[in-house]
Design a protein around this motif. Structure first.
Motif, PDB file in Angstrom:
ATOM      1  N   ASN A 173      -0.275  12.272  -2.781  1.00  0.00           N
ATOM      2  CA  ASN A 173      -0.242  10.814  -2.816  1.00  0.00           C
ATOM      3  C   ASN A 173      -0.691  10.292  -4.171  1.00  0.00           C
ATOM      4  N   GLU A 191       4.169  10.550  -1.669  1.00  0.00           N
ATOM      5  CA  GLU A 191       4.017   9.114  -1.438  1.00  0.00           C
ATOM      6  C   GLU A 191       3.429   8.414  -2.652  1.00  0.00           C
ATOM      7  N   CYS A 232       1.360   5.265  -3.076  1.00  0.00           N
ATOM      8  CA  CYS A 232       0.564   4.456  -2.154  1.00  0.00           C
ATOM      9  C   CYS A 232       0.674   2.961  -2.434  1.00  0.00           C
TER      10      CYS A 232
END
Length: 162
Positions: free
Chosen positions: A75, A95, A97
């Motif tokens: 992330n 990801e 964030c």
């Protein structure tokens, strides 16, 4: 610091960074986070001159060339406002964030790896100079939470690999 001393209580570990903690550090270029940090709420967006966020080799967060990730490198947590005009997100990151690039007015071009699955809400909030996003993943496989509120004039051209 890793610890702070509070009279009548004693020494406490610093484990959380709340919203707006760094708001007054408008001239700060480097931030060093101790390994005791367990939770970070978005705090860096007023740090206009911030080039790098540093961490130690162990802990819940890890810095890769000045950009903040979780310890597993899955992330992308925070991109410093003054880190650079172009950024290639490392392969393996899944990801981006929420608010990760918030108010990064320097970023113009972003390269997203094939491993990205999700882009969080307001990830590119007020990145008004972001002109291009080159994405190695398939458009249909990417979840993009978009924007909420006055996110500014953010309208990059998306390039997907076929």
């Amino acid at each position: 610091p890793k610890e702070i001393y509070v009279s009548c209580i004693g020494t406490l570990s610093v484990s959380s960074i709340g919203d707006g903690v760094f708001e007054s550090l408008t001239d700060c270029e480097e931030i060093y986070l101790p390994p005791t940090i367990l939770n970070i709420k978005w705090s860096f967006w007023h740090c206009r001159k911030l080039k790098n966020i540093h961490t130690e080799l162990y802990g819940n967060y890890q810095s890769i060339n000045g950009v903040l990730f979780d310890c597993h490198r899955k992330n992308l947590i925070a991109y410093p406002n003054n880190h650079g005009k172009e950024y290639v997100i490392p392969e393996g990151v899944e990801e981006i964030c929420n608010l990760a690039f918030k108010d990064c007015t320097n970023i113009e071009r972003l390269f997203i790896p094939s491993t990205i699955k999700k882009i969080g809400l307001n990830a590119f909030y007020r990145c008004e100079n972001l002109k291009e996003i080159h994405c190695r993943c398939k458009k249909g496989n990417l979840i993009f939470d978009g924007f909420q509120g006055d996110s500014g004039n953010v309208n990059p051209i998306w390039h997907y690999e076929s």
